[in-house]
Design a protein around this motif. Structure first.
Motif, PDB file in Angstrom:
ATOM      1  N   MET A  37       0.819  -1.200   0.000  1.00 30.80           N
ATOM      2  CA  MET A  37       0.000   0.000   0.000  1.00 30.80           C
ATOM      3  C   MET A  37       0.861   1.263   0.000  1.00 30.80           C
ATOM      4  O   MET A  37       0.544   2.213  -0.687  1.00 30.80           O
ATOM      5  CB  MET A  37      -0.942   0.000   1.197  1.00 30.80           C
ATOM      6  N   ASP A  38       1.953   1.267   0.769  1.00 31.40           N
ATOM      7  CA  ASP A  38       2.810   2.451   0.801  1.00 31.40           C
ATOM      8  C   ASP A  38       3.322   2.791  -0.598  1.00 31.40           C
ATOM      9  O   ASP A  38       3.439   3.970  -0.940  1.00 31.40           O
ATOM     10  CB  ASP A  38       3.992   2.253   1.748  1.00 31.40           C
ATOM     11  N   GLU A  39       3.614   1.773  -1.401  1.00 28.51           N
ATOM     12  CA  GLU A  39       4.125   2.015  -2.746  1.00 28.51           C
ATOM     13  C   GLU A  39       3.116   2.816  -3.566  1.00 28.51           C
ATOM     14  O   GLU A  39       3.493   3.722  -4.303  1.00 28.51           O
ATOM     15  CB  GLU A  39       4.463   0.701  -3.456  1.00 28.51           C
ATOM     16  N   GLN A  40       1.820   2.492  -3.431  1.00 33.45           N
ATOM     17  CA  GLN A  40       0.790   3.207  -4.184  1.00 33.45           C
ATOM     18  C   GLN A  40       0.633   4.643  -3.674  1.00 33.45           C
ATOM     19  O   GLN A  40       0.481   5.560  -4.461  1.00 33.45           O
ATOM     20  CB  GLN A  40      -0.549   2.477  -4.122  1.00 33.45           C
ATOM     21  N   ILE A  41       0.682   4.804  -2.370  1.00 28.12           N
ATOM     22  CA  ILE A  41       0.577   6.151  -1.795  1.00 28.12           C
ATOM     23  C   ILE A  41       1.738   7.013  -2.280  1.00 28.12           C
ATOM     24  O   ILE A  41       1.540   8.154  -2.729  1.00 28.12           O
ATOM     25  CB  ILE A  41       0.548   6.082  -0.251  1.00 28.12           C
ATOM     26  N   ILE A  42       2.939   6.473  -2.236  1.00 25.83           N
ATOM     27  CA  ILE A  42       4.126   7.206  -2.694  1.00 25.83           C
ATOM     28  C   ILE A  42       4.014   7.501  -4.188  1.00 25.83           C
ATOM     29  O   ILE A  42       4.309   8.615  -4.632  1.00 25.83           O
ATOM     30  CB  ILE A  42       5.410   6.433  -2.334  1.00 25.83           C
ATOM     31  N   ALA A  43       3.555   6.527  -4.966  1.00 25.09           N
ATOM     32  CA  ALA A  43       3.383   6.738  -6.416  1.00 25.09           C
ATOM     33  C   ALA A  43       2.363   7.842  -6.689  1.00 25.09           C
ATOM     34  O   ALA A  43       2.560   8.670  -7.583  1.00 25.09           O
ATOM     35  CB  ALA A  43       2.968   5.435  -7.098  1.00 25.09           C
ATOM     36  N   ASP A  44       1.279   7.859  -5.920  1.00 25.35           N
ATOM     37  CA  ASP A  44       0.269   8.920  -6.076  1.00 25.35           C
ATOM     38  C   ASP A  44       0.872  10.286  -5.807  1.00 25.35           C
ATOM     39  O   ASP A  44       0.631  11.245  -6.555  1.00 25.35           O
ATOM     40  CB  ASP A  44      -0.904   8.702  -5.105  1.00 25.35           C
ATOM     41  N   VAL A  45       1.646  10.387  -4.734  1.00 27.47           N
ATOM     42  CA  VAL A  45       2.261  11.668  -4.366  1.00 27.47           C
ATOM     43  C   VAL A  45       3.296  12.069  -5.415  1.00 27.47           C
ATOM     44  O   VAL A  45       3.367  13.235  -5.815  1.00 27.47           O
ATOM     45  CB  VAL A  45       2.867  11.610  -2.945  1.00 27.47           C
ATOM     46  N   VAL A  59       5.413   7.938   4.616  1.00 30.06           N
ATOM     47  CA  VAL A  59       4.015   7.609   4.887  1.00 30.06           C
ATOM     48  C   VAL A  59       3.863   7.351   6.379  1.00 30.06           C
ATOM     49  O   VAL A  59       4.613   6.562   6.956  1.00 30.06           O
ATOM     50  CB  VAL A  59       3.565   6.365   4.087  1.00 30.06           C
ATOM     51  N   SER A  60       2.902   8.025   6.984  1.00 30.60           N
ATOM     52  CA  SER A  60       2.566   7.785   8.389  1.00 30.60           C
ATOM     53  C   SER A  60       1.268   7.000   8.451  1.00 30.60           C
ATOM     54  O   SER A  60       0.263   7.409   7.879  1.00 30.60           O
ATOM     55  CB  SER A  60       2.373   9.115   9.129  1.00 30.60           C
ATOM     56  N   HIS A  61       1.298   5.894   9.168  1.00 30.28           N
ATOM     57  CA  HIS A  61       0.079   5.106   9.358  1.00 30.28           C
ATOM     58  C   HIS A  61      -0.531   5.373  10.732  1.00 30.28           C
ATOM     59  O   HIS A  61      -1.265   4.546  11.264  1.00 30.28           O
ATOM     60  CB  HIS A  61       0.356   3.616   9.141  1.00 30.28           C
ATOM     61  N   ALA A  62      -0.236   6.549  11.255  1.00 31.36           N
ATOM     62  CA  ALA A  62      -0.802   6.952  12.542  1.00 31.36           C
ATOM     63  C   ALA A  62      -2.325   7.016  12.432  1.00 31.36           C
ATOM     64  O   ALA A  62      -2.870   7.347  11.374  1.00 31.36           O
ATOM     65  CB  ALA A  62      -0.250   8.311  12.950  1.00 31.36           C
ATOM     66  N   THR A  63      -2.964   6.712  13.537  1.00 33.12           N
ATOM     67  CA  THR A  63      -4.426   6.814  13.599  1.00 33.12           C
ATOM     68  C   THR A  63      -4.870   7.715  14.749  1.00 33.12           C
ATOM     69  O   THR A  63      -6.063   7.868  14.980  1.00 33.12           O
ATOM     70  CB  THR A  63      -5.082   5.424  13.733  1.00 33.12           C
ATOM     71  N   THR A  64      -3.903   8.292  15.451  1.00 30.66           N
ATOM     72  CA  THR A  64      -4.205   9.247  16.518  1.00 30.66           C
ATOM     73  C   THR A  64      -3.322  10.482  16.326  1.00 30.66           C
ATOM     74  O   THR A  64      -2.252  10.403  15.712  1.00 30.66           O
ATOM     75  CB  THR A  64      -3.927   8.660  17.919  1.00 30.66           C
ATOM     76  N   ALA A  65      -3.768  11.585  16.878  1.00 31.74           N
ATOM     77  CA  ALA A  65      -3.000  12.829  16.775  1.00 31.74           C
ATOM     78  C   ALA A  65      -1.625  12.674  17.403  1.00 31.74           C
ATOM     79  O   ALA A  65      -0.618  13.123  16.835  1.00 31.74           O
ATOM     80  CB  ALA A  65      -3.771  13.971  17.433  1.00 31.74           C
ATOM     81  N   ASP A  66      -1.558  12.030  18.559  1.00 32.99           N
ATOM     82  CA  ASP A  66      -0.262  11.857  19.226  1.00 32.99           C
ATOM     83  C   ASP A  66       0.709  11.046  18.385  1.00 32.99           C
ATOM     84  O   ASP A  66       1.886  11.389  18.262  1.00 32.99           O
ATOM     85  CB  ASP A  66      -0.442  11.191  20.598  1.00 32.99           C
ATOM     86  N   ILE A 113      -0.501  11.050   4.882  1.00 31.97           N
ATOM     87  CA  ILE A 113      -1.293  10.594   6.034  1.00 31.97           C
ATOM     88  C   ILE A 113      -2.545   9.878   5.512  1.00 31.97           C
ATOM     89  O   ILE A 113      -3.611  10.478   5.407  1.00 31.97           O
ATOM     90  CB  ILE A 113      -1.693  11.800   6.920  1.00 31.97           C
ATOM     91  N   PRO A 114      -2.439   8.594   5.182  1.00 29.15           N
ATOM     92  CA  PRO A 114      -3.578   7.901   4.571  1.00 29.15           C
ATOM     93  C   PRO A 114      -4.633   7.384   5.544  1.00 29.15           C
ATOM     94  O   PRO A 114      -5.750   7.067   5.114  1.00 29.15           O
ATOM     95  CB  PRO A 114      -2.912   6.732   3.850  1.00 29.15           C
TER      96      PRO A 114
END
Length: 181
Positions: free
Chosen positions: A1-9, A39-46, A74-75
């Protein structure tokens, strides 16, 4: 998935930001492979602030000859622009509290980006619409050097809005498949 996000960007960066010359300072670092897309896979603000801190430190600790700027995608959160916009207050506070002010700054891009006093479908909003919510970490010294050699830097936003207004529907669909595809 990160590869697609990076490719999109990367596609957005190459075709929109650089291809339309929205940021006249982006082509050289991109060509020289000094733009990091993380790519950050964070799901919380912290957790997202921790990922941002890591990228701020990486950029600060790496010589500019190796790394000019970072785009943090930030997906997994902040899909809603209002939430994203609210989070930017925490980002600004974070940069200030950890002493990055004057060294690094964070610019904002989002799929639903909307400037104040505009309608959601105003073409001018496309200047800051990206395929994913992004935090763009910029070295202030590099920005200052670039601005020194660029005439009428204050006219860039106006020029970019005019450029977006001039795009046909087909051109918008091609350049922004995540919005019009």
């Amino acid at each position: 998935m990160d590869e697609q996000i990076i490719a999109d960007v990367e596609q957005w960066l190459d075709e929109v930001v650089i291809g339309l010359d929205l940021c006249p300072f982006a082509a050289r670092p991109r060509r020289e492979k000094r733009v990091r897309i993380a790519v950050s896979h964070a799901t919380t603000a912290d957790a997202l602030l921790e990922d941002l801190q890591a990228e701020l430190e990486r950029l600060s600790d790496t010589p500019v000859a190796e790394l000019e700027t970072t785009l943090l995608a930030i997906p997994d959160m902040l899909e809603d622009f209002a939430d994203y916009n609210d989070f930017l207050d925490a980002v600004d506070l974070w940069v200030e509290q950890f002493g990055w002010e004057g060294e690094l700054q964070v610019a904002s891009f989002h799929p639903q980006y909307q400037f104040a006093d505009t309608e959601a479908d105003d073409p001018g909003n496309l200047t800051n619409r990206s395929p994913w919510p992004l935090l763009h970490i910029i070295r202030e010294e590099s920005l200052e050097k670039a601005i020194e050699h660029y005439p009428e830097v204050d006219r860039i936003p106006e020029r970019n809005i005019a450029r977006m207004n001039a795009l046909s529907g087909e051109e918008r669909a091609k350049l922004f498949p995540h919005l019009f595809g």
